[in-house]
Structures are given as C-alpha cells and as structure tokens.
Design a protein around this motif. Structure first.
Motif, PDB file in Angstrom:
ATOM      1  N   ALA A 118       0.839  -1.197   0.000  1.00 36.39           N
ATOM      2  CA  ALA A 118       0.000   0.000   0.000  1.00 36.39           C
ATOM      3  C   ALA A 118       0.874   1.247   0.000  1.00 36.39           C
ATOM      4  CB  ALA A 118      -0.930   0.030   1.222  1.00 36.39           C
ATOM      5  N   GLY A 119       0.280   2.347  -0.408  1.00 37.86           N
ATOM      6  CA  GLY A 119       1.023   3.595  -0.555  1.00 37.86           C
ATOM      7  C   GLY A 119       1.351   4.275   0.757  1.00 37.86           C
ATOM      8  N   PHE A 120       0.396   4.230   1.695  1.00 34.74           N
ATOM      9  CA  PHE A 120       0.643   4.949   2.952  1.00 34.74           C
ATOM     10  C   PHE A 120       1.892   4.402   3.659  1.00 34.74           C
ATOM     11  CE2 PHE A 120       0.209   6.843   6.986  1.00 34.74           C
ATOM     12  CZ  PHE A 120      -0.656   7.916   6.895  1.00 34.74           C
ATOM     13  N   ASN A 123       5.303   5.340   1.925  1.00 30.85           N
ATOM     14  CA  ASN A 123       5.920   6.633   2.217  1.00 30.85           C
ATOM     15  C   ASN A 123       6.385   6.756   3.664  1.00 30.85           C
ATOM     16  OD1 ASN A 123       5.934   7.723  -0.304  1.00 30.85           O
ATOM     17  ND2 ASN A 123       3.931   8.674  -0.096  1.00 30.85           N
ATOM     18  N   HIS A 144       0.602  14.978   1.061  1.00 27.58           N
ATOM     19  CA  HIS A 144      -0.268  13.956   1.645  1.00 27.58           C
ATOM     20  C   HIS A 144       0.203  13.573   3.046  1.00 27.58           C
ATOM     21  CE1 HIS A 144      -2.177   9.926   2.031  1.00 27.58           C
ATOM     22  NE2 HIS A 144      -3.116  10.476   1.286  1.00 27.58           N
ATOM     23  N   CYS A 146       0.774  10.868   4.496  1.00 22.92           N
ATOM     24  CA  CYS A 146       1.775   9.814   4.690  1.00 22.92           C
ATOM     25  C   CYS A 146       3.200  10.329   4.464  1.00 22.92           C
ATOM     26  CB  CYS A 146       1.475   8.578   3.853  1.00 22.92           C
ATOM     27  SG  CYS A 146       1.353   8.831   2.092  1.00 22.92           S
ATOM     28  N   ASP A 186       4.013  15.638  -3.351  1.00 26.40           N
ATOM     29  CA  ASP A 186       3.012  15.045  -4.225  1.00 26.40           C
ATOM     30  C   ASP A 186       3.328  15.552  -5.635  1.00 26.40           C
ATOM     31  OD1 ASP A 186       1.759  14.398  -1.773  1.00 26.40           O
ATOM     32  OD2 ASP A 186      -0.241  14.963  -2.483  1.00 26.40           O
ATOM     33  N   SER A 190      -3.464  15.769  -3.998  1.00 30.12           N
ATOM     34  CA  SER A 190      -4.624  14.889  -3.924  1.00 30.12           C
ATOM     35  C   SER A 190      -5.936  15.634  -3.737  1.00 30.12           C
ATOM     36  CB  SER A 190      -4.436  13.863  -2.807  1.00 30.12           C
ATOM     37  OG  SER A 190      -4.082  14.495  -1.596  1.00 30.12           O
ATOM     38  N   ASP A 215       5.537  11.680  -5.077  1.00 31.37           N
ATOM     39  CA  ASP A 215       4.424  10.764  -4.849  1.00 31.37           C
ATOM     40  C   ASP A 215       3.389  11.034  -5.941  1.00 31.37           C
ATOM     41  OD1 ASP A 215       1.975   9.692  -4.118  1.00 31.37           O
ATOM     42  OD2 ASP A 215       2.164  10.191  -1.993  1.00 31.37           O
ATOM     43  N   ALA A 217       0.582   9.406  -6.736  1.00 32.97           N
ATOM     44  CA  ALA A 217      -0.642   8.620  -6.522  1.00 32.97           C
ATOM     45  C   ALA A 217      -1.744   9.012  -7.510  1.00 32.97           C
ATOM     46  CB  ALA A 217      -1.137   8.796  -5.088  1.00 32.97           C
ATOM     47  N   HIS A 218      -1.818  10.312  -7.864  1.00 34.16           N
ATOM     48  CA  HIS A 218      -2.920  10.773  -8.712  1.00 34.16           C
ATOM     49  C   HIS A 218      -2.492  11.059 -10.147  1.00 34.16           C
ATOM     50  CE1 HIS A 218      -5.545  11.005  -5.201  1.00 34.16           C
ATOM     51  NE2 HIS A 218      -4.435  11.353  -4.564  1.00 34.16           N
ATOM     52  N   THR A 246       0.979   4.958  -6.493  1.00 32.87           N
ATOM     53  CA  THR A 246       0.122   3.947  -5.882  1.00 32.87           C
ATOM     54  C   THR A 246      -0.673   3.212  -6.963  1.00 32.87           C
ATOM     55  OG1 THR A 246      -1.775   5.384  -5.467  1.00 32.87           O
ATOM     56  CG2 THR A 246      -0.043   5.380  -3.816  1.00 32.87           C
ATOM     57  N   LYS A 249      -5.496   3.449  -7.236  1.00 32.93           N
ATOM     58  CA  LYS A 249      -6.255   4.565  -7.813  1.00 32.93           C
ATOM     59  C   LYS A 249      -6.458   4.288  -9.298  1.00 32.93           C
ATOM     60  CE  LYS A 249      -5.299   7.295  -3.869  1.00 32.93           C
ATOM     61  NZ  LYS A 249      -4.268   7.893  -3.045  1.00 32.93           N
ATOM     62  N   GLY A 255      -1.975  -1.283  -3.770  1.00 29.49           N
ATOM     63  CA  GLY A 255      -0.526  -1.362  -3.661  1.00 29.49           C
ATOM     64  C   GLY A 255       0.141  -0.080  -4.092  1.00 29.49           C
TER      65      GLY A 255
HETATM   66  C1  LIG Z   1      -3.949   7.676  -1.611  1.00 24.40           C
HETATM   67  C2  LIG Z   1      -2.630   8.295  -1.424  1.00 24.40           C
HETATM   68  C3  LIG Z   1      -1.602   7.611  -0.781  1.00 24.40           C
HETATM   69  C4  LIG Z   1      -1.823   6.309  -0.062  1.00 24.40           C
HETATM   70  O1  LIG Z   1      -1.856   5.250  -0.933  1.00 24.40           O
HETATM   71  P1  LIG Z   1      -2.652   3.917  -0.521  1.00 24.40           P
HETATM   72  O2  LIG Z   1      -2.184   2.907  -1.486  1.00 24.40           O
HETATM   73  O3  LIG Z   1      -4.102   4.287  -0.649  1.00 24.40           O
HETATM   74  O4  LIG Z   1      -2.270   3.591   0.886  1.00 24.40           O
HETATM   75  C5  LIG Z   1      -0.347   8.166  -0.765  1.00 24.40           C
HETATM   76  N1  LIG Z   1      -0.127   9.372  -1.321  1.00 24.40           N
HETATM   77  C6  LIG Z   1      -1.104  10.087  -1.913  1.00 24.40           C
HETATM   78  C7  LIG Z   1      -0.785  11.424  -2.512  1.00 24.40           C
HETATM   79  C8  LIG Z   1      -2.384   9.566  -1.974  1.00 24.40           C
HETATM   80  O5  LIG Z   1      -3.355  10.285  -2.530  1.00 24.40           O
END
Ligand SMILES: *Cc1c(COP(=O)(O)O)cnc(C)c1O
Length: 396
Positions: A118-120, A123, A144, A146, A186, A190, A215, A217-218, A246, A249, A255
C-alpha cells in the motif's frame, strides 16, 4: 500476596473521555461517516437501495471493475491461493511480484521498481530510510499525510515550504547545512489536483546535492505517454529522482511502488522498515496488477476521454456565487466553497439528486477551504457529466 486496586478518586476526570472528544468533533462539523456500498459498477454505485452516480472515487481510468481484472484475480487466486505468507525478504516474494516489478520499471522507464502492499506505509517507510537525524526533509505545505508522517518518523529536521513555491524551497535548501537533503512532494496534489513544479524541483535537487521523492498517486496511469505518470509527462530523468506511485487509484487494484536507479532501489529494499517487516501483498494482487498495467498502456482512449471530460467540466460549469473551481488540469477538480457547513450542505443537496460528490473538510484540507472534491473517471459518460453540471447550476 493479595493486592487490592485502590478505588479511583472520584474527583479526577479521566484522560479517556471519548464521548466528549466525539462531541467536540460534532461541534466542529467534522464527524465522518462511512456509507455502505451494496454494489459497484464503475461510477454507478448502489447505496441504501438507491442508485447513485459517483464523482468520488480515485478510479480515474474506470478499471476497478474491469472484467479483465476480475478474471486476472480469479486466475491469480487459482494459481497462487490467497496469501503471500511472509515478508518479501523472507519467503513472500513470488514470481508474480518479481514480474510485476519488472513491468512497473518498464512502464515508467526507470531502471528498477520495488512493489509495496500500500502507498501509505510505502511513504512512511521510504522517508525514514532516506533521511534521519542530522538530515533535513523539505516538504510541500500540501503534501499527503503519509509523506508528513514519514518525515516525522524520520527524526530529520522538517522544513515545510510554501505550496508549489520553488523559490521558497531554493532559499531553504541554500540556507541548510544538513548532511542529506531530501525533497518530498506530491506530483499531483490529492485534494487540489494541481501539479508540482517538478522540473524546478529536480533542478534544485541537482544544484543542492539533494534527492527528490515524488508521490504520483494521482498522476500514475493518468499523465504521461502510455500513462507512465508525471515524471514521464515532464521527461524527468535523473539518478536523484525517486518516483513513487500507488496502484489502488488509476490502476484500479491496490498497492504502491517506488522506482529509481538500481542502487537506490536496492538500498531502499535493505532499509525500508515498512517493506522489511510487513507481509507481502497477496501474489494474486500482483498478478492482477500486471493485467492492469497492460490496460493502462494499451487503452489510450481512457486518458483521451478523461481529458475531454475535464475540459467540458471547466468550460461549462455554472456555479453559485462565491464558489469556484481550483486551478487544475487533472481529473481531481476541487470545487472550493469555504465553510464546513456550506460544503456539507452542498454535498447533501447533490446526494438528494442521486449524485455522490464528497465534501472534504479540515484537517484533510486547510481550515476555511472546505470543498467538494469532484473526481472524474473514464467510466463517466458525457451525459453523466451533464447531470452533474445541471445539478450544480440548481443548488444555491
Ligand atoms: C492515496 C494516497 C496515498 C496512499 O496510498 P494507498 O495505497 O491508498 O495507501 C499516498 N499518497 C497520496 C498522494 C495519496 O493520494
């Protein structure tokens, strides 16, 4: 010997008054609740027996319920069973994980990738692996949670620079005498959908002997050629770049991963506590993700359609006075309202019209910037978007 617990002194209030903590949350209109989803079909959700149209998920490419992914998950379960049984460094690293890491590195165009469950935790583990006492972490003000927690765990000095303010970052880097300097940001923010000044961040990292951890994620799956993400979008290449993204999303599964140079990734595998001391993701998840990566790369129409939806939303939105769309070119479109109560009321009015658009309040966003977080998905039709636009024009 018999011990007798002394009776608590009646006059001393307990430090554990959860009920009064909850009342304080309610008084600030900050109580969060969960809705139970009875079924998912892309952006169509069944909730409490009602059909809702969602503008709430991070499933930007509409892959989460893709039949090919459901089929890959079935195949993965047949081949690998349910669990990974151990940490990757003990006996939890399967051929599915190994191949996924190779696919990830190839897709983002970097030498090597390391896959996390997972992403959290990725980081919160990566930042302390990269910086410690005597070092400094330079963190964008809107990063974010994390990344912020990772910086706190690291025990490095934390320098928070203004949101997307490369000049502020440059001043702080120049003034720092820390041994190692780590910039964390980021890539796509987010809750605002705007993009960090990535080229400037990398240039500053190079000038000041710093590392840059982004990061995405988005942005992963959404930006860049073939969905390779923000680093590819801006053609960033450097041994000073660590690219984290991540997979729950746009990739529609679960993951995360970090990619970078061979040596950097090998080092992170040796030093990242959340990688070393956690059970690996189920191999069936890694197996499913390989199909997701193939769809991300091959189905360009999803990104084209998404971009068109973003354009239409921004061109055609007619908003109540005092509301505005934040500057964003990505599928995360913040509709800034201000007060917590006003944002909740807007969410409620849309809900009554069958539209699920989440209100986002502090502490997720700064005080006074409560908003609706509209998120678009390739699974939305243009008619879905028109429904949202009509509803927004009618609520006041
Ligand atoms: C959602 C998110 C995460 C966490 O990722 P998960 O896989 O949901 O734990 C980390 N960083 C950012 C910027 C996010 O939006």
């Amino acid at each position: 010997m018999v011990t007798v617990n002394p009776a608590p002194a009646a006059a001393t209030p307990s430090a554990w008054d959860f009920a009064s903590e909850l009342r304080a949350i309610d008084d600030a209109q900050l109580r969060r609740t969960r809705r139970v989803i009875e079924s998912y079909d892309g952006v169509r959700l069944r909730v409490g027996g009602r059909d809702m149209l969602g503008f709430c998920s991070n499933d930007y490419l509409g892959l989460a319920q893709h039949p090919a992914l459901a089929e890959a998950a079935r195949e993965g379960a047949q081949r690998w069973g349910a669990g990974a049984t151990a940490s990757p460094l003990v006996c939890g690293h399967s051929l599915a994980h190994e191949q996924l890491e190779q696919d990830l590195a190839r897709l983002v165009g970097m030498p090597r990738a390391l896959y996390f469950y997972a992403g959290f935790p990725a980081n919160t583990g990566l930042v302390p692996a990269l910086a410690g006492r005597g070092d400094a972490v330079f963190s964008d003000a809107l990063n974010h949670a994390c990344l912020i927690d990772g910086a706190r765990l690291s025990r490095a000095e934390l320098q928070v620079y203004g949101h997307c303010d490369a000049a502020d970052l440059a001043r702080r880097l120049a003034a720092s005498s820390a041994r190692r300097k780590l910039i964390v940001s980021d890539a796509v923010f987010s809750m605002d959908g705007d993009i960090a000044p990535l080229r400037e961040l990398l240039r500053l990292a190079e000038r000041h002997d710093a590392m840059l951890l982004i990061d995405d994620a988005h942005g992963f799956g959404v930006l860049g050629p073939g969905g390779a993400g923000s680093a590819a979008e801006f053609d960033l290449r450097s041994p000073r770049l660590l690219y984290m993204a991540t997979l729950g999303k746009a990739a529609g599964v679960a993951g995360a991963f970090v990619a970078g140079s061979e040596d950097a990734i090998e080092y992170l595998m040796q030093r990242t506590r959340s990688y070393i001391f956690a059970t690996a993701a189920p191999p069936l998840v890694a197996h499913t993700l390989r199909t997701s990566l193939r769809l991300i790369a091959e189905e360009q129409w999803r990104r084209d359609h998404l971009r068109e939806l973003v354009r239409l939303l921004r061109q055609q939105a007619r908003l109540p006075a005092g509301w505005r769309l934040g500057e964003s070119t990505t599928p995360v479109q913040p509709l800034l309202i201000g007060g917590n109560e006003a944002a909740l009321s807007a969410m409620q009015q849309l809900w009554e019209r069958g539209l699920w658009v989440p209100a986002i309040r502090p502490p997720t966003v700064p005080a006074g910037s409560a908003r609706l977080r509209l998120s678009l998905s390739a699974a939305h039709t243009v008619q879905d978007l028109q429904r949202l636009l009509q509803a927004l024009a009618h609520i006041a």
